[in-house]
Design an enzyme around this catalytic site. Sequence first.
Site, PDB file in Angstrom:
ATOM      1  N   GLU A  26      -5.760 -15.624  15.165  1.00  0.00           N
ATOM      2  CA  GLU A  26      -5.510 -14.992  13.856  1.00  0.00           C
ATOM      3  C   GLU A  26      -4.286 -15.610  13.174  1.00  0.00           C
ATOM      4  O   GLU A  26      -3.462 -16.276  13.809  1.00  0.00           O
ATOM      5  CB  GLU A  26      -5.329 -13.481  14.009  1.00  0.00           C
ATOM      6  CG  GLU A  26      -4.103 -13.111  14.815  1.00  0.00           C
ATOM      7  CD  GLU A  26      -3.426 -11.838  14.313  1.00  0.00           C
ATOM      8  OE1 GLU A  26      -3.269 -11.679  13.085  1.00  0.00           O
ATOM      9  OE2 GLU A  26      -3.052 -11.022  15.169  1.00  0.00           O
ATOM     10  N   LYS A  87      -1.961 -10.655   3.080  1.00  0.00           N
ATOM     11  CA  LYS A  87      -2.477 -10.199   4.373  1.00  0.00           C
ATOM     12  C   LYS A  87      -3.880  -9.654   4.114  1.00  0.00           C
ATOM     13  O   LYS A  87      -4.025  -8.645   3.414  1.00  0.00           O
ATOM     14  CB  LYS A  87      -1.551  -9.105   4.931  1.00  0.00           C
ATOM     15  CG  LYS A  87      -2.079  -8.383   6.170  1.00  0.00           C
ATOM     16  CD  LYS A  87      -1.099  -7.309   6.634  1.00  0.00           C
ATOM     17  CE  LYS A  87      -1.753  -6.345   7.620  1.00  0.00           C
ATOM     18  NZ  LYS A  87      -0.868  -5.221   7.989  1.00  0.00           N
ATOM     19  N   SER A 141      -5.973   1.453  11.578  1.00  0.00           N
ATOM     20  CA  SER A 141      -6.252   0.050  11.250  1.00  0.00           C
ATOM     21  C   SER A 141      -7.744  -0.210  11.152  1.00  0.00           C
ATOM     22  O   SER A 141      -8.536   0.295  11.967  1.00  0.00           O
ATOM     23  CB  SER A 141      -5.655  -0.859  12.321  1.00  0.00           C
ATOM     24  OG  SER A 141      -5.982  -2.201  12.046  1.00  0.00           O
ATOM     25  N   ALA A 142      -8.111  -1.036  10.173  1.00  0.00           N
ATOM     26  CA  ALA A 142      -9.510  -1.475  10.043  1.00  0.00           C
ATOM     27  C   ALA A 142      -9.912  -2.364  11.214  1.00  0.00           C
ATOM     28  O   ALA A 142     -11.100  -2.673  11.371  1.00  0.00           O
ATOM     29  CB  ALA A 142      -9.700  -2.210   8.727  1.00  0.00           C
ATOM     30  N   LYS A 160       0.507  -1.805  20.082  1.00  0.00           N
ATOM     31  CA  LYS A 160       1.949  -1.578  20.069  1.00  0.00           C
ATOM     32  C   LYS A 160       2.294  -0.104  20.154  1.00  0.00           C
ATOM     33  O   LYS A 160       1.577   0.751  19.656  1.00  0.00           O
ATOM     34  CB  LYS A 160       2.560  -2.182  18.807  1.00  0.00           C
ATOM     35  CG  LYS A 160       3.040  -3.598  19.056  1.00  0.00           C
ATOM     36  CD  LYS A 160       3.476  -4.260  17.795  1.00  0.00           C
ATOM     37  CE  LYS A 160       2.342  -4.441  16.836  1.00  0.00           C
ATOM     38  NZ  LYS A 160       1.370  -5.434  17.158  1.00  0.00           N
TER      39      LYS A 160
HETATM   40  N1  PSU Z   1       0.009  -7.302  16.301  1.00  0.00           N
HETATM   41  C1  PSU Z   1       1.035  -8.185  16.408  1.00  0.00           C
HETATM   42  N2  PSU Z   1       1.425  -8.874  15.330  1.00  0.00           N
HETATM   43  C2  PSU Z   1       0.764  -8.762  14.161  1.00  0.00           C
HETATM   44  C3  PSU Z   1      -0.351  -7.857  14.063  1.00  0.00           C
HETATM   45  C4  PSU Z   1      -0.683  -7.147  15.158  1.00  0.00           C
HETATM   46  O1  PSU Z   1       1.612  -8.324  17.453  1.00  0.00           O
HETATM   47  O2  PSU Z   1       1.149  -9.437  13.220  1.00  0.00           O
HETATM   48  C5  PSU Z   1      -1.169  -7.833  12.824  1.00  0.00           C
HETATM   49  C6  PSU Z   1      -2.604  -8.204  13.214  1.00  0.00           C
HETATM   50  O3  PSU Z   1      -3.057  -9.171  12.305  1.00  0.00           O
HETATM   51  C7  PSU Z   1      -3.366  -6.908  13.066  1.00  0.00           C
HETATM   52  C8  PSU Z   1      -2.620  -6.290  11.927  1.00  0.00           C
HETATM   53  O4  PSU Z   1      -4.733  -7.101  12.813  1.00  0.00           O
HETATM   54  O5  PSU Z   1      -1.263  -6.547  12.239  1.00  0.00           O
HETATM   55  C9  PSU Z   1      -2.895  -4.813  11.798  1.00  0.00           C
HETATM   56  O6  PSU Z   1      -2.416  -4.389  10.555  1.00  0.00           O
HETATM   57  P1  PSU Z   1      -2.784  -2.925  10.047  1.00  0.00           P
HETATM   58  O7  PSU Z   1      -2.094  -2.003  10.992  1.00  0.00           O
HETATM   59  O8  PSU Z   1      -2.230  -2.878   8.639  1.00  0.00           O
HETATM   60  O9  PSU Z   1      -4.274  -2.823  10.093  1.00  0.00           O
HETATM   61 MN    MN Z   2      -2.806   0.765   8.224  1.00  0.00          MN
END
Ligand code: PSU
Ligand code: MN
Length: 302
Positions: A26, A87, A141-142, A160
Amino acid sequence: MNSYEFVPSPEVAAALASGKPVVALESTIISHGLPRPSNLEVAREVESIVRAHGATPATIAILDGKVCIGLTDEQLIAIANRDDIAKASSRDLAIITATGKSAATTVAATAHLAVLAGIHIFATGGLGGVHRGANESFDESADLTALSDLDITVVCAGVKSILDVGATLERLETLAIGLVGYKTTHFPGFYLTDSGFTIEHQVNSADEIAQIIKARHALKTDLHALIVANPVLKEMDRTRHDVILKSGLAGAAKNGIIGKAVTPYLLEHFHTASEGESLKVNIEIIKSNSALAADIAVAVAK
Ligand code: PSU
Ligand code: MN
């Protein structure tokens, strides 16, 4: 010009055409997850780890409207350093490409594009999941719903500790997303080796995971993703971790951080407040996940 262009790099196209192992990577972690300049160093290093383990890396991103499956070094530099990199989650893909913009892809968007390109193994740091307080904010998250719909194996260090880990595990179960622990039954908490939650199934080798992937095809449970949870070897100092997490969550609330900004905000807070300790752990995580993903891709291709 078409309303979009879908471009596997020559290296990735050749590997896919000859059935060689390919690992998707990614790009949000590069643009929004890690600080400059280590983001570029890590992106390059991770690609070379995948190669050293016998697979072809395919870092995925959208550059100037072009869907790139595998990046040149110049494109990696653009993702790491340009200020106009959005993003993108799955829902943003068509909007970004049709308007000729550039974006790094989240786990959800990367997995979507990987499968479209014919890649079924993917390495990342940590998955997105259910945020704390989601019962009021609805912040989930999606990544989760995307993975419930895709035939892909994702190697990650769990989710996390900034998230509601228990709720995320419940959602994974509901969404029929498979989960195995690599050499562990403790679900990892990204910076921490153990989130306090248990994984039912432990696997001990890439070959074993390849067998599971084959069985998934046979039983058609490959409609949904498989997650391989791979804990980091040396975790962050726990006390320090808990203190930083608390101040990060408080800061996010105080500053009204919402939507897609939440995860990058908390990651950045960790990196700054821990004076680089979380960054070091984060880098170890992505390196070790990439190595394991490459081993799995090689085992599947055998
Ligand atoms: N975990 C990490 N670093 C990141 C992310 C996740 O250690 O940068 C990123 C990934 O791309 C994940 C995104 O898909 O954060 C999730 O964002 P959100 O919670 O807005 O869906
Ligand atoms: Mn979110």
